[in-house]
Design an enzyme around this catalytic site. Structure first.
Site, short mmCIF file in Angstrom:
data_model
loop_
_atom_site.label_atom_id
_atom_site.label_comp_id
_atom_site.label_asym_id
_atom_site.label_seq_id
_atom_site.Cartn_x
_atom_site.Cartn_y
_atom_site.Cartn_z
N SER A 84 -11.03 -29.06 61.81
CA SER A 84 -9.62 -29.43 62.01
C SER A 84 -8.73 -28.78 60.95
O SER A 84 -9.18 -28.46 59.85
CB SER A 84 -9.44 -30.95 61.93
OG SER A 84 -10.23 -31.61 62.88
N1 SAH Z 1 -14.24 -33.87 61.94
C1 SAH Z 1 -14.54 -32.48 62.26
C2 SAH Z 1 -13.73 -32.00 63.45
C3 SAH Z 1 -14.64 -31.43 64.48
S1 SAH Z 1 -13.98 -31.12 66.07
C4 SAH Z 1 -14.37 -31.59 61.06
O1 SAH Z 1 -13.91 -32.05 60.01
O2 SAH Z 1 -14.76 -30.42 61.13
C5 SAH Z 1 -14.59 -32.51 66.99
C6 SAH Z 1 -16.08 -32.73 67.04
O3 SAH Z 1 -16.31 -33.87 67.86
C7 SAH Z 1 -16.90 -31.61 67.68
O4 SAH Z 1 -17.90 -31.19 66.78
C8 SAH Z 1 -17.49 -32.24 68.94
O5 SAH Z 1 -18.78 -31.75 69.26
C9 SAH Z 1 -17.52 -33.70 68.55
N2 SAH Z 1 -17.56 -34.66 69.66
C10 SAH Z 1 -16.91 -34.61 70.85
N3 SAH Z 1 -17.21 -35.68 71.62
C11 SAH Z 1 -18.05 -36.46 70.87
C12 SAH Z 1 -18.72 -37.70 71.09
N4 SAH Z 1 -18.60 -38.37 72.24
N5 SAH Z 1 -19.50 -38.19 70.11
C13 SAH Z 1 -19.68 -37.52 68.95
N6 SAH Z 1 -19.08 -36.34 68.67
C14 SAH Z 1 -18.27 -35.81 69.62
#
Ligand code: SAH
Length: 235
Positions: A84
């Site tokens: 993000s």
């Molecule tokens: N917090 C992260 C942002 C990652 S983007 C950071 O600091 O880098 C969002 C993430 O959510 C992705 O890796 C995606 O695979 C995950 N995601 C999406 N749906 C999800 C779910 N139902 N349960 C767990 N993770 C999920």
């Protein structure tokens, strides 16, 4: 053949370890600038800004992005996912109002950057990722050992972690099509959840506060753009 793969594995490991210690003055300077950018965009919580200033964001992405890792933008981390934007991380963290030793559940570990910001602020972090490859990658990420209070789970965020709850706070870092009822249930009374709600390109940031009767009140904040929260595990 066995020796060859061992050689490459050791080389890979050496690379990971070297990068872990490669936090130069240049990186630190860029990080200070990034913290000021995030402050100018409206983040006022000094503890959040301090955490952004501490964590070497370039460790969390491919070395190809080293020179631009401190721009206030999202970047790809593989598996069509992103780390993000720092402003977004700071915005969600500020709304969460985390205090030291609070139990925080994060949905969407991704690069683990947001999880480290929370751990740096003293929270006990439980973070769930649905993509097996991203989950496995973090096992080899030695920098994360700096935070023993950080626990990683491979699973579906819609389910939360019932055996580890209830939590003081829940943070969802993927675009939720609806508010997952199980995540509300896993909040302590008075506990809070920060969640970007909506399908499509734009989501509305919400903050829910669980009431003693089990219901929740809702506050509405700015618009953001997240990758989708998907059901089930992948891998
Ligand atoms: N917090 C992260 C942002 C990652 S983007 C950071 O600091 O880098 C969002 C993430 O959510 C992705 O890796 C995606 O695979 C995950 N995601 C999406 N749906 C999800 C779910 N139902 N349960 C767990 N993770 C999920």
């Amino acid at each position: 053949m066995k020796n060859v793969s061992r050689k490459f594995f050791l080389r890979y490991l050496a690379g990971v370890i070297m990068r872990t210690f490669d936090d130069s003055y240049r990186h630190k300077g860029l990080r200070r600038q990034l913290t000021e950018t995030v402050r100018q965009k409206g983040i006022t919580d000094e503890r959040v800004l301090e955490a952004i200033g501490q964590i070497p964001r370039h460790f969390f992405m491919d070395s190809a992005f080293d020179k631009i890792a401190y721009e206030d933008r999202a970047f790809p981390i593989g598996e069509e996912q992103t780390i993000s934007q720092p402003y977004t991380v700071a915005y969600q963290t500020q709304l969460l109002e985390v205090k030291p030793f609070e139990k925080v559940l994060e949905i969407g570990t991704g690069s683990a950057y947001q999880a480290c910001v929370l751990a740096e602020m003293g929270a006990q972090v439980y973070t769930i990722e649905r993509q097996k490859k991203l989950f496995e990658k973090n096992k080899l990420f030695t920098y994360l050992r700096k935070y023993p209070s950080l626990k990683f789970f491979y699973g579906d965020g819609f389910e939360g972690l019932p055996t580890y709850g209830p939590f003081d706070k829940v943070i969802v870092t993927a675009a939720a099509p609806f508010i997952p009822p199980k995540l509300i249930q896993q909040l302590k009374p008075g506990g809070r959840m920060v969640i970007p709600l909506g399908e499509g390109n734009v989501q509305r940031m919400l903050r829910l506060t669980r009431q003693p009767d089990g219901g929740a009140t809702q506050e509405v904040f700015d618009n953001f753009s997240f990758v989708p929260m998907l059901e089930g595990r992948n891998g």
